[in-house]
Scaffold this motif. Structure first.
Motif, PDB file in Angstrom:
ATOM      1  N   MET A  99      -4.808 -20.599  -1.770  1.00  0.00           N
ATOM      2  CA  MET A  99      -5.095 -19.203  -1.514  1.00  0.00           C
ATOM      3  C   MET A  99      -3.919 -18.592  -0.747  1.00  0.00           C
ATOM      4  N   PHE A 100      -3.491 -17.463  -1.169  1.00  0.00           N
ATOM      5  CA  PHE A 100      -2.390 -16.757  -0.522  1.00  0.00           C
ATOM      6  C   PHE A 100      -2.916 -15.472   0.101  1.00  0.00           C
ATOM      7  N   ARG A 101      -2.310 -15.099   1.216  1.00  0.00           N
ATOM      8  CA  ARG A 101      -2.733 -13.889   1.927  1.00  0.00           C
ATOM      9  C   ARG A 101      -1.600 -12.871   1.896  1.00  0.00           C
ATOM     10  N   TYR A 102      -1.967 -11.626   1.628  1.00  0.00           N
ATOM     11  CA  TYR A 102      -1.004 -10.535   1.590  1.00  0.00           C
ATOM     12  C   TYR A 102      -1.523  -9.385   2.445  1.00  0.00           C
ATOM     13  N   ARG A 103      -0.620  -8.754   3.170  1.00  0.00           N
ATOM     14  CA  ARG A 103      -0.954  -7.540   3.924  1.00  0.00           C
ATOM     15  C   ARG A 103      -0.355  -6.371   3.149  1.00  0.00           C
ATOM     16  N   ILE A 104      -1.208  -5.438   2.749  1.00  0.00           N
ATOM     17  CA  ILE A 104      -0.767  -4.270   2.002  1.00  0.00           C
ATOM     18  C   ILE A 104      -0.944  -3.053   2.901  1.00  0.00           C
ATOM     19  N   ILE A 105       0.145  -2.356   3.159  1.00  0.00           N
ATOM     20  CA  ILE A 105       0.112  -1.130   3.949  1.00  0.00           C
ATOM     21  C   ILE A 105       0.272   0.030   2.975  1.00  0.00           C
ATOM     22  N   PHE A 106      -0.592   1.029   3.099  1.00  0.00           N
ATOM     23  CA  PHE A 106      -0.589   2.127   2.150  1.00  0.00           C
ATOM     24  C   PHE A 106      -0.977   3.431   2.841  1.00  0.00           C
ATOM     25  N   THR A 107      -0.727   4.519   2.145  1.00  0.00           N
ATOM     26  CA  THR A 107      -1.147   5.850   2.570  1.00  0.00           C
ATOM     27  C   THR A 107      -2.222   6.300   1.606  1.00  0.00           C
ATOM     28  N   GLY A 108      -3.380   6.690   2.145  1.00  0.00           N
ATOM     29  CA  GLY A 108      -4.477   7.168   1.311  1.00  0.00           C
ATOM     30  C   GLY A 108      -4.590   8.677   1.418  1.00  0.00           C
ATOM     31  N   PHE A 109      -4.971   9.289   0.324  1.00  0.00           N
ATOM     32  CA  PHE A 109      -5.125  10.738   0.294  1.00  0.00           C
ATOM     33  C   PHE A 109      -6.589  11.064   0.063  1.00  0.00           C
ATOM     34  N   GLY A 110      -7.186  11.832   0.982  1.00  0.00           N
ATOM     35  CA  GLY A 110      -8.593  12.173   0.901  1.00  0.00           C
ATOM     36  C   GLY A 110      -8.812  13.617   0.508  1.00  0.00           C
ATOM     37  N   ALA A 111     -10.034  14.048   0.686  1.00  0.00           N
ATOM     38  CA  ALA A 111     -10.411  15.421   0.354  1.00  0.00           C
ATOM     39  C   ALA A 111      -9.790  16.401   1.350  1.00  0.00           C
ATOM     40  N   ASN A 112      -9.667  17.631   0.923  1.00  0.00           N
ATOM     41  CA  ASN A 112      -9.135  18.713   1.762  1.00  0.00           C
ATOM     42  C   ASN A 112      -7.751  18.397   2.320  1.00  0.00           C
ATOM     43  N   ARG A 113      -6.925  17.753   1.485  1.00  0.00           N
ATOM     44  CA  ARG A 113      -5.532  17.432   1.840  1.00  0.00           C
ATOM     45  C   ARG A 113      -5.397  16.536   3.070  1.00  0.00           C
ATOM     46  N   THR A 114      -6.376  15.705   3.308  1.00  0.00           N
ATOM     47  CA  THR A 114      -6.325  14.762   4.423  1.00  0.00           C
ATOM     48  C   THR A 114      -5.462  13.571   4.017  1.00  0.00           C
ATOM     49  N   VAL A 115      -4.571  13.170   4.918  1.00  0.00           N
ATOM     50  CA  VAL A 115      -3.679  12.039   4.648  1.00  0.00           C
ATOM     51  C   VAL A 115      -3.977  10.948   5.673  1.00  0.00           C
ATOM     52  N   TYR A 116      -4.263   9.753   5.187  1.00  0.00           N
ATOM     53  CA  TYR A 116      -4.531   8.597   6.040  1.00  0.00           C
ATOM     54  C   TYR A 116      -3.324   7.677   5.963  1.00  0.00           C
ATOM     55  N   ARG A 117      -2.447   7.767   6.929  1.00  0.00           N
ATOM     56  CA  ARG A 117      -1.204   7.001   6.928  1.00  0.00           C
ATOM     57  C   ARG A 117      -1.411   5.627   7.558  1.00  0.00           C
ATOM     58  N   SER A 118      -0.585   4.700   7.147  1.00  0.00           N
ATOM     59  CA  SER A 118      -0.533   3.330   7.691  1.00  0.00           C
ATOM     60  C   SER A 118      -1.888   2.629   7.656  1.00  0.00           C
ATOM     61  N   GLN A 119      -2.603   2.776   6.564  1.00  0.00           N
ATOM     62  CA  GLN A 119      -3.823   2.006   6.361  1.00  0.00           C
ATOM     63  C   GLN A 119      -3.395   0.631   5.867  1.00  0.00           C
ATOM     64  N   GLN A 120      -4.199  -0.374   6.140  1.00  0.00           N
ATOM     65  CA  GLN A 120      -3.832  -1.707   5.669  1.00  0.00           C
ATOM     66  C   GLN A 120      -5.050  -2.498   5.251  1.00  0.00           C
ATOM     67  N   ILE A 121      -4.825  -3.369   4.298  1.00  0.00           N
ATOM     68  CA  ILE A 121      -5.843  -4.329   3.881  1.00  0.00           C
ATOM     69  C   ILE A 121      -5.186  -5.698   3.833  1.00  0.00           C
ATOM     70  N   ILE A 122      -5.992  -6.722   4.009  1.00  0.00           N
ATOM     71  CA  ILE A 122      -5.548  -8.101   3.849  1.00  0.00           C
ATOM     72  C   ILE A 122      -6.207  -8.604   2.576  1.00  0.00           C
TER      73      ILE A 122
END
Length: 65
Positions: A1-24
């Protein structure tokens, strides 16, 4: 099993920007092996992010071990 950290920017409703979100992501694909394995890992990462954001931009992917 390999683990990866993915950092991303999500775009929500009403032009909301969620920067530096991450998942493992824990998956059996080693992206160092071949292009196909890298594509499989990226597919799983995009699938996981799409559970939370319909629009997003991947900033970085880091292999944790």
């Amino acid at each position: 099993m390999f683990r990866y950290r993915i950092i991303f920017t999500g775009f929500g409703a009403n032009r909301t920007v969620y920067r530096s979100q991450q998942i493992i992501l824990n998956c059996g694909h080693n992206w160092d092996t071949s292009e196909q394995e890298g594509a499989n890992m990226l597919f799983l990462a995009r699938k996981e992010i799409k559970k939370h954001f319909s629009r997003f931009s991947i900033v970085s992917i880091e292999k944790l071990g």
